[in-house]
Design a protein around this motif. Structure first.
Motif, PDB file in Angstrom:
ATOM      1  N   ALA A 198       0.584  -1.285  -0.191  1.00 29.63           N
ATOM      2  CA  ALA A 198      -0.047  -0.063   0.147  1.00 29.63           C
ATOM      3  C   ALA A 198       0.726   1.216  -0.002  1.00 29.63           C
ATOM      4  O   ALA A 198       1.222   1.596   0.713  1.00 29.63           O
ATOM      5  N   HIS A 199       0.598   2.056  -1.027  1.00 29.68           N
ATOM      6  CA  HIS A 199       1.909   3.078  -1.424  1.00 29.68           C
ATOM      7  C   HIS A 199       1.527   4.293  -2.478  1.00 29.68           C
ATOM      8  O   HIS A 199       1.214   3.225  -3.488  1.00 29.68           O
ATOM      9  N   LEU A 200       1.779   4.937  -2.731  1.00 27.39           N
ATOM     10  CA  LEU A 200       1.719   5.430  -3.459  1.00 27.39           C
ATOM     11  C   LEU A 200       2.910   6.318  -4.204  1.00 27.39           C
ATOM     12  O   LEU A 200       3.776   6.652  -4.255  1.00 27.39           O
ATOM     13  N   THR A 201       2.302   5.367  -5.980  1.00 23.59           N
ATOM     14  CA  THR A 201       3.836   5.724  -6.516  1.00 23.59           C
ATOM     15  C   THR A 201       2.703   6.106  -8.201  1.00 23.59           C
ATOM     16  O   THR A 201       1.441   6.125  -8.086  1.00 23.59           O
ATOM     17  N   THR A 253      -7.820 -13.050  -3.530  1.00 20.08           N
ATOM     18  CA  THR A 253      -8.344 -15.424  -2.970  1.00 20.08           C
ATOM     19  C   THR A 253      -6.936 -15.603  -3.190  1.00 20.08           C
ATOM     20  O   THR A 253      -6.967 -16.639  -2.476  1.00 20.08           O
ATOM     21  N   LYS A 254      -6.298 -14.890  -4.330  1.00 25.77           N
ATOM     22  CA  LYS A 254      -4.511 -15.996  -4.418  1.00 25.77           C
ATOM     23  C   LYS A 254      -4.201 -15.750  -2.616  1.00 25.77           C
ATOM     24  O   LYS A 254      -4.441 -15.014  -1.703  1.00 25.77           O
ATOM     25  N   PRO A 255      -2.760 -16.696  -2.718  1.00 27.67           N
ATOM     26  CA  PRO A 255      -2.106 -16.298  -1.193  1.00 27.67           C
ATOM     27  C   PRO A 255      -1.997 -14.477  -1.148  1.00 27.67           C
ATOM     28  O   PRO A 255      -0.743 -14.703  -2.160  1.00 27.67           O
ATOM     29  N   THR A 256      -2.087 -14.125   0.147  1.00 22.48           N
ATOM     30  CA  THR A 256      -0.951 -12.761  -0.085  1.00 22.48           C
ATOM     31  C   THR A 256      -0.923 -12.074   0.609  1.00 22.48           C
ATOM     32  O   THR A 256      -0.596 -12.653   1.973  1.00 22.48           O
ATOM     33  N   ALA A 257       0.491 -11.738   0.195  1.00 26.03           N
ATOM     34  CA  ALA A 257       0.905 -10.400   1.502  1.00 26.03           C
ATOM     35  C   ALA A 257       0.798  -9.494   1.237  1.00 26.03           C
ATOM     36  O   ALA A 257       1.343  -9.037   0.573  1.00 26.03           O
ATOM     37  N   ILE A 258       0.661  -8.811   2.815  1.00 26.76           N
ATOM     38  CA  ILE A 258      -0.068  -7.015   2.300  1.00 26.76           C
ATOM     39  C   ILE A 258       1.321  -6.440   3.127  1.00 26.76           C
ATOM     40  O   ILE A 258       0.949  -5.965   4.327  1.00 26.76           O
ATOM     41  N   VAL A 259       1.299  -5.322   2.143  1.00 32.19           N
ATOM     42  CA  VAL A 259       2.459  -4.409   2.623  1.00 32.19           C
ATOM     43  C   VAL A 259       2.517  -3.477   3.602  1.00 32.19           C
ATOM     44  O   VAL A 259       2.000  -2.700   2.339  1.00 32.19           O
ATOM     45  N   MET A 260       2.045  -2.608   4.716  1.00 32.31           N
ATOM     46  CA  MET A 260       1.377  -1.545   5.258  1.00 32.31           C
ATOM     47  C   MET A 260       3.018  -0.652   5.956  1.00 32.31           C
ATOM     48  O   MET A 260       4.371  -1.001   6.683  1.00 32.31           O
ATOM     49  N   GLY A 261       3.470   0.201   4.873  1.00 30.80           N
ATOM     50  CA  GLY A 261       4.579   0.869   5.737  1.00 30.80           C
ATOM     51  C   GLY A 261       4.638   2.422   6.840  1.00 30.80           C
ATOM     52  O   GLY A 261       3.390   2.324   7.504  1.00 30.80           O
ATOM     53  N   ASN A 262       5.601   2.309   7.267  1.00 32.11           N
ATOM     54  CA  ASN A 262       6.587   3.450   8.294  1.00 32.11           C
ATOM     55  C   ASN A 262       4.915   4.908   7.854  1.00 32.11           C
ATOM     56  O   ASN A 262       4.439   5.000   7.254  1.00 32.11           O
ATOM     57  N   GLU A 263       4.423   4.858   9.276  1.00 32.67           N
ATOM     58  CA  GLU A 263       3.514   6.434   9.196  1.00 32.67           C
ATOM     59  C   GLU A 263       4.403   7.399   8.349  1.00 32.67           C
ATOM     60  O   GLU A 263       3.258   8.472   8.107  1.00 32.67           O
ATOM     61  N   LYS A 264       5.170   7.769   8.587  1.00 34.15           N
ATOM     62  CA  LYS A 264       5.612   8.961   7.750  1.00 34.15           C
ATOM     63  C   LYS A 264       6.042   9.127   6.184  1.00 34.15           C
ATOM     64  O   LYS A 264       5.879   9.324   5.482  1.00 34.15           O
ATOM     65  N   PHE A 265       6.148   7.547   6.348  1.00 34.54           N
ATOM     66  CA  PHE A 265       7.287   7.578   4.998  1.00 34.54           C
ATOM     67  C   PHE A 265       7.283   6.325   3.585  1.00 34.54           C
ATOM     68  O   PHE A 265       7.524   6.576   2.901  1.00 34.54           O
TER      69      PHE A 265
END
Length: 227
Positions: free
Chosen positions: A96-99, A111-123
């Motif tokens: 989850a990142h804005l690019t 529905t696929k095996p999934t890992a959701i990556v959430m980043g640091n609050e500031k960066f």
């Protein structure tokens, strides 16, 4: 332990999602950590991964509301250490990142095996983690603020994943192995006895179909024999 309560715990285990996880890539604010953990439990996640940060070294507390009993937290030194094993297991990595290449978070097949990556609050998500991701998503916004709180963003994505999975056979079919399930059941139904076993470094006793100790007399006799 009543039969109804034991059945409830078994129901929770039947809904644990072993192929859905979250990677905390440097989130350090305690209230965000606890809120994310609580949401992970709510959607049936059994294990999450945390990239170590000295500011988040404490145990999840506060709004976790006991979720730590149901969600295993694995700590890693680096983002690569957390993500690479998941990729090897066949997980798609979604950050989850804005690019410029970010897509709407609802466009991903969770529905696929999934890992959701959430980043640091500031960066946000680190460059190290982004380099390992298969997809980068964003949450559309039409207001004046530039971003959501990280725990809110995680909740939106996780509930989209749950919504998609509810249309499959992901929930209600036990994914957890019997040994792991019995271990978890013992820890949540027999907390005092669990602490005793850990302190004495002895194996957990077996539970019967009602959540009670199977052959307690035999187990007590075995304990006495060890002394």
């Amino acid at each position: 332990m009543t039969p109804e309560r034991f059945a409830f715990f078994n129901h929770l285990i039947d809904h644990r999602q072993l192929d859905l996880t979250l990677v905390n890539d440097g989130i350090h604010k305690q209230q965000n950590l606890s809120a994310i953990l609580r949401t992970c439990d709510a959607v049936g996640i059994a294990r999450i991964h945390r990239v170590f940060d000295h500011r988040s070294a404490r145990t999840f507390r506060g709004t976790a509301a006991g979720s730590h009993k149901w969600v295993d937290v694995v700590t890693h030194e680096t983002s690569s250490e957390a993500i690479l094993p998941l990729k090897e297991q066949g997980f798609q990595i979604v950050a989850a990142h804005l690019t410029e290449s970010s897509v709407d978070f609802k466009a991903i097949d969770y529905t696929k095996p999934t890992a959701i990556v959430m980043g640091n609050e500031k960066f946000g998500v680190s460059d190290e983690a982004l380099a390992l991701c298969d997809h980068v998503v964003t949450i559309p916004m039409i207001g004046a603020v530039e971003s959501l709180n990280v725990s809110v963003a995680a909740a939106l994505i996780l509930y989209e994943a749950m919504r998609q999975r509810e249309h499959t056979e992901a929930f209600g079919v036990r994914q957890m192995g019997e040994e792991a399930a019995q271990k978890l059941l013992f820890e949540v139904t027999q907390p005092r006895l669990m602490r005793y076993c850990i302190e004495k470094k002895i194996d957990y006793p077996e539970l019967d179909e009602n959540g009670e100790l199977r052959s307690p007399e035999r187990w007590i006799a075995a304990l006495r024999a060890q002394k």
